[in-house]
Design an enzyme around this catalytic site. Structure first.
Site, PDB file in Angstrom:
ATOM      1  N   HIS A 125     -60.456  62.169  51.231  1.00  8.96           N
ATOM      2  CA  HIS A 125     -60.071  62.743  49.935  1.00  8.96           C
ATOM      3  C   HIS A 125     -59.240  61.758  49.110  1.00  8.96           C
ATOM      4  O   HIS A 125     -58.181  61.313  49.539  1.00  8.96           O
ATOM      5  CB  HIS A 125     -59.208  64.008  50.123  1.00  8.96           C
ATOM      6  CG  HIS A 125     -59.653  64.915  51.220  1.00  8.96           C
ATOM      7  ND1 HIS A 125     -60.664  65.842  51.069  1.00  8.96           N
ATOM      8  CD2 HIS A 125     -59.225  65.041  52.500  1.00  8.96           C
ATOM      9  CE1 HIS A 125     -60.824  66.500  52.203  1.00  8.96           C
ATOM     10  NE2 HIS A 125     -59.964  66.028  53.080  1.00  8.96           N
ATOM     11  N   ASN A 148     -53.799  46.234  46.983  1.00  8.15           N
ATOM     12  CA  ASN A 148     -54.344  44.978  47.502  1.00  8.15           C
ATOM     13  C   ASN A 148     -54.030  43.761  46.639  1.00  8.15           C
ATOM     14  O   ASN A 148     -54.560  42.684  46.878  1.00  8.15           O
ATOM     15  CB  ASN A 148     -55.859  45.095  47.693  1.00  8.15           C
ATOM     16  CG  ASN A 148     -56.598  45.326  46.391  1.00  8.15           C
ATOM     17  OD1 ASN A 148     -56.014  45.773  45.397  1.00  8.15           O
ATOM     18  ND2 ASN A 148     -57.891  45.043  46.377  1.00  8.15           N
TER      19      ASN A 148
END
Length: 225
Positions: A125, A148
């Site tokens: 989810h 990231n």
């Protein structure tokens, strides 16, 4: 530092990823090689039903094994390999260079790119998983985000309590050892590593390396599971 070795970190049993993991000493070394490894796999073979409303881009470089559930509204860009019995739910956004083992779940509004899901790994989810690897039986709570890229776009480092590893990578998300779990709405900083069976509470912002069988409290502070 054997607990950092990719096979020990991510796998519980042999799989088609073993030979790939065995090539590297550190998990971050895998990330630049995901694309080339994917191209060695038998791509272009779709063995599960694809319903109306699924968008496959670069179909010739997508493989989907038997018994997968691909829900209408999913977007999958090749190269991509999806293992047997996996589930790609409505609204999933797979941006390419993604490898999923057996019985993986990539869920509603979950975005994935340049990533590996080992068998039984789940991001069911509202997750973002970029430049990251999920080991076997990892479960990411709803809303988990794997950042990231640093604000200054400098190379990402991995920091333990007493050592720093320079990865040389500007884009690097998180690595989750086998059986690791995150609570809902966890955010991981670039270069975070969860060792095997490591966990985070809901609404955590996690950094550094979370030891095996521990829950992250704050940087360099952990609680045994």
């Amino acid at each position: 530092m054997n607990f950092f070795r990719p096979q020990q970190l991510f796998q519980k049993k042999d799989s088609f990823l073993t030979s790939f993991f065995d090539r590297f000493e550190w998990p971050w070394e895998l990330l630049p090689e995901i694309h080339s490894f994917l191209l060695t796999l038998p791509l272009g073979d779709i063995k599960s039903k694809i319903p109306d409303g699924v968008y496959l881009e670069n179909r010739e470089s997508i493989s989907i094994e038997e018994d997968c559930i691909i829900e209408s509204g999913a977007f999958i860009r090749g190269p991509c390999f999806i293992g047997r019995g996996s589930e790609i739910r409505h609204g999933a956004y797979i941006r390419g260079d993604v490898i999923a083992g057996e019985k993986v779940v990539i869920g509603h509004t979950t975005e994935v790119k340049n990533a590996i899901f080992c068998s039984h790994a789940k991001a069911a989810h509202f997750a973002y998983i970029g430049d990251s690897i999920l080991g076997e039986n990892v479960n990411l709570g709803a809303g988990t985000k794997c950042a990231n890229l640093k604000f200054d776009h400098s190379a990402v480092s991995v920091r333990t309590q007493d050592q720093t590893f320079e990865t040389g990578l500007k884009k690097m998300g998180a690595f989750f050892g086998a059986d690791a779990q995150t609570g809902c709405n966890t955010v991981t900083n670039p270069g975070t590593i969860f060792l095997r069976n490591a966990k985070s509470y809901p609404n955590s912002t996690v950094c550094g390396v979370v030891p095996e069988n521990h829950i992250f409290i704050k940087r360099n502070e952990f609680k045994p599971v």
